[in-house]
Motif scaffolding. Structure first.
Motif, PDB file in Angstrom:
ATOM      1  N   VAL A  40      -0.126   3.771   3.889  1.00 48.36           N
ATOM      2  CA  VAL A  40      -0.693   3.185   4.377  1.00 48.36           C
ATOM      3  C   VAL A  40      -1.584   2.627   4.546  1.00 48.36           C
ATOM      4  O   VAL A  40      -1.670   2.826   6.479  1.00 48.36           O
ATOM      5  CB  VAL A  40       0.505   1.326   3.793  1.00 48.36           C
ATOM      6  N   TYR A  41      -3.156   2.156   4.205  1.00 46.05           N
ATOM      7  CA  TYR A  41      -3.620   2.386   5.388  1.00 46.05           C
ATOM      8  C   TYR A  41      -4.962   0.597   4.848  1.00 46.05           C
ATOM      9  O   TYR A  41      -5.135   0.719   3.674  1.00 46.05           O
ATOM     10  CB  TYR A  41      -5.486   3.654   5.495  1.00 46.05           C
ATOM     11  N   GLY A  42      -5.930   0.334   6.121  1.00 43.00           N
ATOM     12  CA  GLY A  42      -6.667  -0.716   5.234  1.00 43.00           C
ATOM     13  C   GLY A  42      -7.695  -1.106   6.496  1.00 43.00           C
ATOM     14  O   GLY A  42      -7.755  -0.379   7.784  1.00 43.00           O
ATOM     15  N   ILE A  43      -8.555  -1.794   6.308  1.00 42.23           N
ATOM     16  CA  ILE A  43      -9.383  -2.259   7.115  1.00 42.23           C
ATOM     17  C   ILE A  43      -8.675  -3.258   8.744  1.00 42.23           C
ATOM     18  O   ILE A  43      -9.624  -3.000   9.897  1.00 42.23           O
ATOM     19  CB  ILE A  43     -10.824  -3.268   7.039  1.00 42.23           C
TER      20      ILE A  43
ATOM     21  N   GLN B  93       2.640  18.258   4.562  1.00 37.95           N
ATOM     22  CA  GLN B  93       3.012  16.801   3.992  1.00 37.95           C
ATOM     23  C   GLN B  93       2.518  16.366   3.014  1.00 37.95           C
ATOM     24  O   GLN B  93       1.818  16.047   3.621  1.00 37.95           O
ATOM     25  CB  GLN B  93       3.234  15.865   5.619  1.00 37.95           C
ATOM     26  N   ILE B  94       2.866  16.092   2.010  1.00 42.91           N
ATOM     27  CA  ILE B  94       2.694  16.398   1.185  1.00 42.91           C
ATOM     28  C   ILE B  94       2.358  14.278   0.494  1.00 42.91           C
ATOM     29  O   ILE B  94       3.919  14.170   0.700  1.00 42.91           O
ATOM     30  CB  ILE B  94       2.206  16.579  -0.742  1.00 42.91           C
ATOM     31  N   GLY B  95       1.178  13.438  -0.084  1.00 44.22           N
ATOM     32  CA  GLY B  95       2.115  12.018  -0.417  1.00 44.22           C
ATOM     33  C   GLY B  95       0.529  12.060  -1.084  1.00 44.22           C
ATOM     34  O   GLY B  95      -0.600  12.265  -1.572  1.00 44.22           O
ATOM     35  N   THR B  96       0.717  10.189  -1.304  1.00 45.67           N
ATOM     36  CA  THR B  96      -0.673   9.626  -1.464  1.00 45.67           C
ATOM     37  C   THR B  96      -0.604   8.448  -1.309  1.00 45.67           C
ATOM     38  O   THR B  96      -0.447   7.630  -0.642  1.00 45.67           O
ATOM     39  CB  THR B  96      -0.304   9.052  -2.887  1.00 45.67           C
ATOM     40  N   PRO B  97      -2.497   8.621  -0.459  1.00 45.23           N
ATOM     41  CA  PRO B  97      -2.905   7.149   0.606  1.00 45.23           C
ATOM     42  C   PRO B  97      -2.851   5.874  -0.365  1.00 45.23           C
ATOM     43  O   PRO B  97      -2.869   5.726  -1.335  1.00 45.23           O
ATOM     44  CB  PRO B  97      -4.465   7.482   1.432  1.00 45.23           C
ATOM     45  N   SER B  98      -2.667   5.104   0.442  1.00 45.18           N
ATOM     46  CA  SER B  98      -2.610   3.917  -0.271  1.00 45.18           C
ATOM     47  C   SER B  98      -3.201   2.879  -0.087  1.00 45.18           C
ATOM     48  O   SER B  98      -2.889   2.457   1.785  1.00 45.18           O
ATOM     49  CB  SER B  98      -1.284   3.327  -0.328  1.00 45.18           C
ATOM     50  N   TRP B  99      -4.230   2.022   0.267  1.00 47.92           N
ATOM     51  CA  TRP B  99      -5.145   1.142   0.535  1.00 47.92           C
ATOM     52  C   TRP B  99      -4.659  -0.125  -0.205  1.00 47.92           C
ATOM     53  O   TRP B  99      -4.475  -0.204  -0.879  1.00 47.92           O
ATOM     54  CB  TRP B  99      -6.667   1.245  -0.329  1.00 47.92           C
ATOM     55  N   THR B 100      -4.446  -0.997   1.116  1.00 49.66           N
ATOM     56  CA  THR B 100      -3.872  -2.284   1.444  1.00 49.66           C
ATOM     57  C   THR B 100      -4.705  -3.127   0.257  1.00 49.66           C
ATOM     58  O   THR B 100      -3.162  -3.566  -0.607  1.00 49.66           O
ATOM     59  CB  THR B 100      -3.852  -2.773   2.441  1.00 49.66           C
ATOM     60  N   ALA B 101      -5.958  -2.932   0.358  1.00 53.09           N
ATOM     61  CA  ALA B 101      -6.043  -3.874  -1.126  1.00 53.09           C
ATOM     62  C   ALA B 101      -5.472  -3.727  -2.637  1.00 53.09           C
ATOM     63  O   ALA B 101      -5.445  -4.950  -3.285  1.00 53.09           O
ATOM     64  CB  ALA B 101      -7.650  -3.983  -1.072  1.00 53.09           C
ATOM     65  N   ASP B 102      -5.239  -2.831  -2.674  1.00 48.51           N
ATOM     66  CA  ASP B 102      -4.591  -2.060  -3.966  1.00 48.51           C
ATOM     67  C   ASP B 102      -2.856  -2.467  -3.893  1.00 48.51           C
ATOM     68  O   ASP B 102      -2.826  -2.745  -4.879  1.00 48.51           O
ATOM     69  CB  ASP B 102      -4.545  -0.334  -4.255  1.00 48.51           C
ATOM     70  N   ILE B 103      -3.009  -2.491  -2.687  1.00 51.85           N
ATOM     71  CA  ILE B 103      -1.051  -2.849  -3.223  1.00 51.85           C
ATOM     72  C   ILE B 103      -0.892  -3.691  -3.081  1.00 51.85           C
ATOM     73  O   ILE B 103      -0.384  -4.637  -4.038  1.00 51.85           O
ATOM     74  CB  ILE B 103      -0.186  -2.080  -1.200  1.00 51.85           C
ATOM     75  N   ALA B 104      -1.927  -4.934  -2.196  1.00 54.26           N
ATOM     76  CA  ALA B 104      -1.599  -6.257  -2.384  1.00 54.26           C
ATOM     77  C   ALA B 104      -2.404  -6.886  -3.609  1.00 54.26           C
ATOM     78  O   ALA B 104      -1.787  -8.409  -4.147  1.00 54.26           O
ATOM     79  CB  ALA B 104      -2.682  -6.760  -1.317  1.00 54.26           C
ATOM     80  N   GLN B 105      -2.860  -5.819  -4.696  1.00 53.92           N
ATOM     81  CA  GLN B 105      -3.215  -6.238  -6.273  1.00 53.92           C
ATOM     82  C   GLN B 105      -1.837  -6.445  -7.072  1.00 53.92           C
ATOM     83  O   GLN B 105      -1.412  -7.110  -8.273  1.00 53.92           O
ATOM     84  CB  GLN B 105      -4.232  -5.544  -6.704  1.00 53.92           C
ATOM     85  N   ALA B 106      -1.352  -4.830  -6.899  1.00 51.64           N
ATOM     86  CA  ALA B 106      -0.599  -4.989  -7.800  1.00 51.64           C
ATOM     87  C   ALA B 106       1.064  -5.570  -7.385  1.00 51.64           C
ATOM     88  O   ALA B 106       1.765  -6.134  -7.884  1.00 51.64           O
ATOM     89  CB  ALA B 106       0.200  -3.531  -7.258  1.00 51.64           C
TER      90      ALA B 106
END
Ligand SMILES: NC(=O)c1ccc[n+]([C@@H]2O[C@H](COP(=O)([O-])OP(=O)(O)OC[C@H]3O[C@@H](n4cnc5c(N)ncnc54)[C@H](OP(=O)(O)O)[C@@H]3O)[C@@H](O)[C@H]2O)c1
Length: 291
Positions: free
Chosen positions: A151-154, A179-192
């Motif tokens: 998770v990352y965001g401003i 280490q393999i994964g997928t970054p996730s922007w907080t705005a996208d998580i919140a929208q989901a």
């Protein structure tokens, strides 16, 4: 709808409050000052007093390495407080979305983890988060558990902001590439999360942005995208290193790509690719005073 958000000062909590308010929901934003999750005997009453239609539990003990030396506090916040939040919501018949993590998995799988795959956390943080999921579902089987990752965001502290600082200060830095994964922007998580609650979903869901990467490739993308957007860059070189050369108190799962098949069916829109979201987040960060 009236929606209560815990951990409203955290990186996901702050973004969630902004996005819910922008969608005209009535939001109760509780920070640690208003709701201290280490005081478990006061949580249920506080939560119930607001009688929100939905509670989104974004608060957590998130210091993965420190949790190894503070297991009691990690359990208190991630397991006992999660249960107390569920008790509070359950007491008046509200609905609950509890946020969890990819670190409930051990990372030994070589294909994306689905919601029904076997959990096996490697460290205290993942173990206590898993116990929080289980305590929540035991009391409220219809609750939503949203597992996300990287998770990352401003707002707040995260990998993107750390790399931006390091590439401005140093000539060279090393980042793990196994280490393999997928970054996730907080705005996208919140929208989901908003889509899940508006559609009254139930059960465990996985959500990250689209795509797959390593921390090393993510760092390179931060440097390149940051450079294009005018962030100060000193580090000419980012070196890939194996995790064994960067020992941490808590072991990290090697592979935590999460399958989004289940949530795609609910969202009804395309999930953004992590590279596009990184670009959007950096633009927003540049335009803000939060760098
Ligand atoms: N960060 C990641 O990469 C990641 C990955 C997967 C899942 N997640 C999950 O996503 C959710 C949000 O995490 P995040 O990245 O937004 O973390 P964060 O920025 O560390 O936010 C966590 C929030 O919880 C609050 N908190 C911690 N202990 C508390 C206590 N005793 N009483 C009240 N509040 C307390 C913190 O308050 P203060 O601001 O006062 O410290 C903070 O606001 C968590 O459930 C986390 O497990 C995160």
């Amino acid at each position: 709808m009236k929606i209560l958000v815990t951990g409203a000062n955290g990186q996901l909590g702050r973004e969630t409050v902004l996005i819910l308010r922008a969608s005209s929901h009535d939001v109760v934003a509780l920070t640690r000052q208003e709701l201290d999750l280490s005081k478990t005997d006061q949580i249920a009453e506080c939560i119930a007093s607001h009688r929100a239609d939905w509670v989104i539990n974004c608060a957590a003990y998130t210091q993965v390495d420190k949790a190894e030396s503070e297991p009691e506090l990690a359990s208190l916040v991630n397991r006992d407080a999660a249960q107390a939040v569920a008790e509070g919501v359950h007491s008046y018949g509200g609905k609950l979305l509890h946020v969890s993590t990819d670190y409930v998995f051990d990372g030994t799988q070589s294909h994306a983890y689905s919601e029904s795959d076997t959990t096996h956390p490697l460290g205290i943080y993942g173990k206590t988060k898993l116990e929080g999921e289980q305590a929540t579902l035991k009391l409220m089987p219809d609750a939503i558990i949203l597992r996300t990752a990287w998770v990352y965001g401003i707002h707040g502290h995260n990998f993107v902001k750390t790399i931006l600082r390091l590439i401005a200060e140093r000539d060279e830095l090393s980042v793990v590439d196994d280490q393999i994964g997928t970054p996730s922007w907080t705005a996208d998580i919140a929208q989901a999360m908003l889509a899940l609650i508006e559609k009254e979903a139930k059960g465990i869901f996985h959500f990250t942005d689209e795509g797959v990467t390593s921390w090393f490739d993510f760092a390179v993308a931060i440097r390149e995208t940051g450079k294009n957007q005018g962030f100060p860059i000193k580090a000419a070189k980012i070196c890939p290193i194996p995790s064994k050369n960067y020992p941490t108190p808590a072991p990290r799962p090697a592979f935590t790509v999460l399958s989004k098949e289940k949530i795609r069916g609910i969202l009804g829109y395309d999930i953004p690719h992590w590279q596009d979201s990184l670009q959007s987040m950096l633009k927003k960060l540049k335009d803000s005073t939060l760098i």
